[in-house]
Design an enzyme around this catalytic site. Structure first.
Site: not given
Ligand code: UDX
Length: 435
Positions: A30, A252, A262
């Site tokens: 990284d 639901l 995301c």
């Protein structure tokens, strides 16, 4: 196998640790020095259940190292690209510049037969473009696209024991699939379904899955609006339609809506890509999914103002939860944090609390007031909003909480409290789409 993982954020840090847990020899790369230092010391730079344990054991065993130098990826047989694809501010499209930069930096270090495996969520067509570049500049290596479906809070489990494995490979490239089978041998032996397909399908599987989940949540949230308009109960409705196996009860749950790194970004990126491909009209419904989702946040704010008698000015509001979901410290696009900030803008004296997310929330919204304990947040409150369903908030005792607040008013932004029990304890209870 010798593996490199490029990009050590939520996805890459978990993937690198999980690969080492499976017995591979892994280096995580990284560009962020502080992140690399923390990971190398066995400390995850974010909250994720189960990660500290596998990270510590893998770094102690020597099977997992971290570096800021891409040259340390040289010699690996498999290189996973796990860098972020943030939402571009102007267009909403996914910004693939980190993927391109990581790929370009990796090219000189690829050995004969190396496999580059994309995990990042990218606009369809990216893998084919990178494969062309690989063929031109490093023809001795090949490319696969292997999207990740991990959920925060369950990331370790989702990586070690995924629902399915999807490999996007070049036509006729049996080598790539067999290398990936080797990487994921444990999951394959456990019977995990494996779908080998082309690049475009693999890229689309990821955005299609997230677009479908987002649509499911916005569908039930739209139903919560009509439930509020008619006195119906969206929770009972979700239970009833959820018994139909074709529909299913999961995803639901009506409430403040979806957030995170995301779902919101992926539906916007997907819409932008569809427009580029001349399919804007076909995917226009995703803009509506996004709009319904954002409207839920406003609906909660409006409900709060109404509950406070038409004005939030000077009223103390306790917001329970700032993360986008429980068991995470992630506040990216968090409905909870947005609601807290909107009420503050309307003049409320907002105090937000969270078991894990305060540090990140403070970075994003430094002007908000935070309490490190729920007790402190509740103390003297005119209104309580449950915005993230952490277990300690779901199981809050209405009687004990009632003794701390100024006024017994609660908005259950996740429909997780028992309305009867709260009303019995003298609270004015309001849920989302619940009578
Ligand atoms: C998601 C996908 O689930 C995962 O497969 C993908 O790899 C990455 O994106 P994540 O962002 O971790 O994972 O969160 P998820 O559990 O999917 O929840 C997303 C959001 O939807 C949260 O804000 C959650 O609170 C909300 N949600 C979820 C609802 O509002 N109602 C529901 O019924 C379910």
């Amino acid at each position: 196998m010798r593996i490199s993982v490029i990009g050590c954020g939520y996805l890459g840090a978990v993937h690198a640790s999980a690969m080492a847990e499976l017995g591979h020899d892994v280096v995580g790369i990284d560009v962020d020095e502080s992140k690399v230092a923390a990971l190398a010391a066995g400390r995850p730079p974010f909250y994720e259940p189960g990660l500290p344990e596998i990270l510590a054991s893998a770094t102690a065993s020597g099977r997992l190292r971290f570096s800021t130098d891409i040259a340390d990826a040289a010699g690996a047989e498999v290189h996973f690209l796990a860098v972020g694809t943030p939402q571009a501010a102007d267009t909403g499209a996914a910004d693939v510049s980190h993927v391109d930069a990581a790929f370009a930096a990796l090219l000189p270090h690829l050995v004969e037969g190396a496999l580059v495996v994309g995990k990042s969520t990218v606009p369809v067509g990216t893998a084919a473009r990178l494969a062309d570049r690989l063929a031109a500049e490093a023809g001795h290596a090949s490319l696969a696209w292997n999207p990740e479906f991990l959920r925060e809070g369950f990331a370790v489990k989702d990586t070690l024991a995924p629902d399915r494995l999807v490999y996007g490979v070049a036509k006729g490239d049996d080598h790539a699939a067999s290398v990936l089978d080797h990487v994921y041998r444990a999951a394959i032996e456990a019977g995990t379904p494996r779908i080998v397909t082309d690049y475009a399908t693999a890229e689309l599987v990821k955005v299609a899955a997230n677009a479908f989940l987002a649509t499911k949540i916005s569908f039930i949230n739209a139903m919560s609006e009509i439930a509020d308009a008619t006195g119906a109960d969206v929770t009972a409705l979700a239970d009833a339609i959820g018994h139909d196996a074709r529909i299913g009860r999961r995803f639901l749950n009506a409430g403040v809506g979806f957030g995170g790194g995301c779902l919101p970004k992926d539906i916007r990126g997907f819409t932008a890509r569809a427009e580029e491909l001349g399919l804007g009209e076909t995917f226009a419904f995703l803009a509506e999914v996004d709009a319904i989702n954002l409207r839920q946040r406003r609906r909660v704010v409006d409900l709060a103002v109404a509950d406070l008698g038409g004005s939030a000015i000077g009223k103390k509001v306790a917001v329970l939860g700032v993360t986008f979901k429980p068991d995470s410290d992630d506040v990216r696009d968090s409905p909870a944090l947005d609601i807290a900030a909107s009420l503050q803008e309307l003049g409320a004296d907002v105090v937000a609390t969270d078991p894990e997310g305060i540090e990140n929330a403070r970075e994003r919204r430094p002007g908000l007031r935070y309490a490190s304990t729920m007790r402190e947040a509740l103390s003297g409150a005119d209104l309580v909003i449950l915005a993230t369903e952490w277990n300690e908030y779901r199981t809050l005792d209405p009687e004990a909480a009632g003794r701390l607040v100024g006024e017994r008013r609660v908005i259950d932004g996740r429909n997780v409290l028992d309305p009867a029990a709260w009303r019995a304890a003298g609270w004015r209870y309001r849920g989302i789409g619940r009578p």
